[in-house]
Design an enzyme around this catalytic site. Sequence first.
Site, PDB file in Angstrom:
ATOM      1  N   ASP A  65     -29.178 -26.188 -21.531  1.00 49.80           N
ATOM      2  CA  ASP A  65     -30.434 -26.954 -21.533  1.00 49.80           C
ATOM      3  C   ASP A  65     -31.159 -26.846 -20.188  1.00 49.80           C
ATOM      4  O   ASP A  65     -32.386 -26.761 -20.145  1.00 49.80           O
ATOM      5  CB  ASP A  65     -30.168 -28.420 -21.885  1.00 49.80           C
ATOM      6  CG  ASP A  65     -29.718 -28.588 -23.342  1.00 49.80           C
ATOM      7  OD1 ASP A  65     -29.802 -27.603 -24.101  1.00 49.80           O
ATOM      8  OD2 ASP A  65     -29.275 -29.693 -23.722  1.00 49.80           O
ATOM      9  N   SER A 111     -21.379 -27.431 -23.601  1.00 45.50           N
ATOM     10  CA  SER A 111     -22.293 -26.625 -24.415  1.00 45.50           C
ATOM     11  C   SER A 111     -23.735 -27.057 -24.233  1.00 45.50           C
ATOM     12  O   SER A 111     -24.639 -26.440 -24.780  1.00 45.50           O
ATOM     13  CB  SER A 111     -21.903 -26.742 -25.897  1.00 45.50           C
ATOM     14  OG  SER A 111     -22.164 -28.055 -26.348  1.00 45.50           O
ATOM     15  N   CYS A 112     -23.988 -28.154 -23.485  1.00 44.30           N
ATOM     16  CA  CYS A 112     -25.366 -28.658 -23.392  1.00 44.30           C
ATOM     17  C   CYS A 112     -26.007 -28.472 -22.023  1.00 44.30           C
ATOM     18  O   CYS A 112     -27.026 -27.796 -21.909  1.00 44.30           O
ATOM     19  CB  CYS A 112     -25.408 -30.132 -23.792  1.00 44.30           C
ATOM     20  SG  CYS A 112     -25.109 -30.351 -25.547  1.00 44.30           S
ATOM     21  N   PHE A 113     -25.418 -29.085 -20.976  1.00 48.68           N
ATOM     22  CA  PHE A 113     -26.079 -29.036 -19.664  1.00 48.68           C
ATOM     23  C   PHE A 113     -26.415 -27.597 -19.233  1.00 48.68           C
ATOM     24  O   PHE A 113     -27.557 -27.321 -18.868  1.00 48.68           O
ATOM     25  CB  PHE A 113     -25.219 -29.718 -18.589  1.00 48.68           C
ATOM     26  CG  PHE A 113     -25.279 -31.228 -18.592  1.00 48.68           C
ATOM     27  CD1 PHE A 113     -25.898 -31.928 -19.614  1.00 48.68           C
ATOM     28  CD2 PHE A 113     -24.710 -31.961 -17.560  1.00 48.68           C
ATOM     29  CE1 PHE A 113     -25.952 -33.312 -19.618  1.00 48.68           C
ATOM     30  CE2 PHE A 113     -24.751 -33.342 -17.546  1.00 48.68           C
ATOM     31  CZ  PHE A 113     -25.368 -34.021 -18.575  1.00 48.68           C
TER      32      PHE A 113
END
Length: 392
Positions: free
Chosen positions: A281, A276-278
């Site tokens: 982002d 859910s981040c890399f």
Amino acid sequence: MSHERPSISVFGLGRVGLCFAACCAHRGFHVIGVDIDEEKLSVIERGEAPFYEPHLQDMLEEAVREGLELTPSAHEAVIRSDISFVTVGTPGGPDGSVDLSQVESACHAIGEALAEKGAWHLVVIRSTVPPGTTGGLVKDVLEGSSGLRCGPDFGLCMNPEFLSEGRAIKGILEPDRIVIGEHDRRSGDALQAFYERFHGDASIRKRILRTSLINAELIKYASNAFLAMKVSFANMMARLCQALPGADVVAVMDGVGLDRRIGRAFLNAGLGWGGSCFPKDLSALLSFAGGLGISLPLVRATIEVNDEQPLVAVELARKALGDLRGKRVAVLGLAFKPGTDDVRGAVSLKVIGALLAEGAEVVAYDPKAMENVRALLGNTIEYASSALEALR
Ligand code: NAD
């Protein structure tokens, strides 16, 4: 923080917020957890973790026993705490946009409560937000909804979270570093005092970096971009190794990683990064910089290598088996990484999609993430009760 047991409130009890709240309770703080999802609140109230994260279940049971309070009311939480940490979601759009509506609504509610509080209160943004958000949108919303001034009337910090799922509790209890982006000195001092108390050891000071709000926001994006770049670098080298008889990317990266200037972490070749981040982002960083007319070619290449990587695995299967139509293929491991049941942005979903598109039948297994995948893919694939059964 005048009380014997300082009170904090945590807004958004997701993967970050709930782990952080449980760790704060474990370290002796009085914690008030706030979430708009009342069903989630009642699950947590029973001492049940709504998702899988190692050690969280035990810590949550302890926290609930020790008086972790839960409420949907921002007002109650702000009035009865000294610091509010904002850990709500900041989901990304396919174009690299970041949806800040959860941050905006949480800050609006905090601001309205601040108007009635009549005492200085610290607001800390822990969600990942694009550079300029905390000093811009967040400050404006807090000031607008409270009628107060940031600085003299309430404090504001940006304190990015660096935990990684599957090791979240350890990441919070033993962080490599704590970045405190501060609107003003008093705000930074208050947050540093919180962390010194949390760690109960002045030696934590060596791991605290105090800086501006915008630098803190950038440190988070730059860290994720750098880690993702290491993975894509290893995957790029893996493609070269694949074409050279006798070459083995694992041995090559072992040798590269022994150099302390480089380090072995995040140099594992594989199916690429997900989660859910890399993905969100890196896209957000690229799009944010693009809006300023600045191109970030390393970030772009990092994403490009990663987008192709899952298909490399399907190509290997095609080479080994020929046409995949009607072939039964086992997919082992569905979460975006080990130690979690989170399937947001999981590479397994891309691999499964590509296999189904080629006409293969998929039998999948994961010890934790099966239900989350079933909710997304339903009966388009089969689910096995063990890795062995999937292979059979
Ligand atoms: P999540 O989606 O799991 O949780 C968000 C929670 O916020 C949900 O429970 C939601 O109901 C709640 N919420 C939404 N609006 C609210 C409001 N107005 N008031 C109170 N609660 C509200 O998100 P997450 O994975 O925990 O991520 C949170 C933030 O931390 C994101 O910005 C993310 O980029 C960042 N982050 C995540 C990780 C990670 O590994 N998941 C690591 C570091 C940083």
